[in-house]
Scaffold this active site. Structure first.
Site, mmCIF file in Angstrom:
data_model
loop_
_atom_site.group_PDB
_atom_site.id
_atom_site.type_symbol
_atom_site.label_atom_id
_atom_site.label_comp_id
_atom_site.label_asym_id
_atom_site.label_seq_id
_atom_site.Cartn_x
_atom_site.Cartn_y
_atom_site.Cartn_z
ATOM 1 C CG ASP A 12 -1.961 -1.064 1.198
ATOM 2 O OD1 ASP A 12 -2.129 -1.696 0.143
ATOM 3 O OD2 ASP A 12 -2.615 -1.281 2.232
ATOM 4 C CG ASP A 131 -11.889 -3.222 -1.711
ATOM 5 O OD1 ASP A 131 -11.103 -4.144 -2.001
ATOM 6 O OD2 ASP A 131 -11.577 -2.015 -1.758
#
Length: 265
Positions: A12, A131
């Site tokens: 990330d 997600d």
């Protein structure tokens, strides 16, 4: 011939630095992306995924520069996601050295974008990130909803059905993240992973919740995933990719073994 299952460290990236949060909040810095990517390449990772978690237009150049630097030094496939909204974004990342791009919010906003991207660049480099968060009660059949904007915005879309639709439109892979498990180190949501794996004809990458090496193997054996993605267990040195592959091989999973993996880095 059995296709090897893949281990994919996830980086990330925020402002050019690798970070890792719990449930997408409480971020902490995990280091320089180029150095970490080089380490994973040497350790025998099969691929690396970068997620630009801010992805503002003002900071887009920073991510492009990161990809360019990594691609010049790392020789395993790179996937880049976050802020991919139009064909020009895909072209820019591929030109910078990415092998695949991840599309999430833009796919929900305009599903035909996935078809356009697959037609233009080929399904092999289009990954749709899903997600998902469980929205069913304990006494109901399991049901998961798609969320966007880092898990903050509900869409009303059924995650399993959505993954199937994305595959129909041309997605070459589904990157499936359990928002309930992300950062918890409690293991993958295996029911979610299995439901999506059974519903789509393309590879599924399981993400969200890895805390032990056994979790990785469970994602394949119980969840039916074709690849497993993890961050914290690798970023902070708890385990190496080589250890993960040894455990998976011991459990009967076919993995790619190279000379580098025989010694931990």
């Amino acid at each position: 011939m059995t296709v090897a299952k893949r281990i994919i460290p996830c980086l990330d990236v925020d402002g050019g630095r690798v970070v890792k949060g719990v449930k997408f909040v409480d971020i902490r810095d995990a280091g320089d992306p180029v150095e970490i990517a080089r380490r994973y390449d040497a350790m025998g990772a099969d691929e690396i995924t970068f997620l630009d978690i801010t992805a503002s237009h003002e900071r887009r150049d920073t991510m492009v520069q990161v990809v360019e630097k990594v691609a010049s030094q790392v020789f395993i496939p790179l996937t880049v996601g976050g802020g991919i909204r139009e064909v020009a974004d895909i072209r820019r990342m591929l030109n910078a050295g990415a092998d695949k791009v991840g599309i999430n919010t833009a796919a929900v906003a305009r599903p035909e974008f996935v078809a356009e991207a697959a037609e233009r660049f080929g399904s092999q480099c289009i990954v749709v990130a899903v997600d998902a968060k469980q929205v069913s009660r304990a006494d109901e059949p399991a049901r998961w909803e798609v969320f966007t904007h880092g898990g903050r915005k509900a869409t009303g879309l059924d995650a399993v059905e959505w993954a199937g639709r994305m595959a129909e439109l041309g997605a070459g892979e589904i990157l499936l993240t359990s928002m309930d498990r992300d950062g918890t180190q409690a293991g993958f949501d295996l029911a979610l992973t299995r439901a999506v794996s059974d519903a789509v004809p393309v590879p599924v990458i399981a993400s969200g919740g890895v805390g032990t090496l056994s979790d990785l193997a469970d994602g394949v054996l119980e969840g039916g995933a074709d690849a497993v993605l993890a961050a914290s267990i690798f970023h902070f040195g708890r385990y190496t990719v080589a250890e993960a592959k040894r455990l998976m091989a011991e459990r009967g999973i076919t993995v790619r073994i190279t000379g580098d993996e025989r010694t931990d880095v």
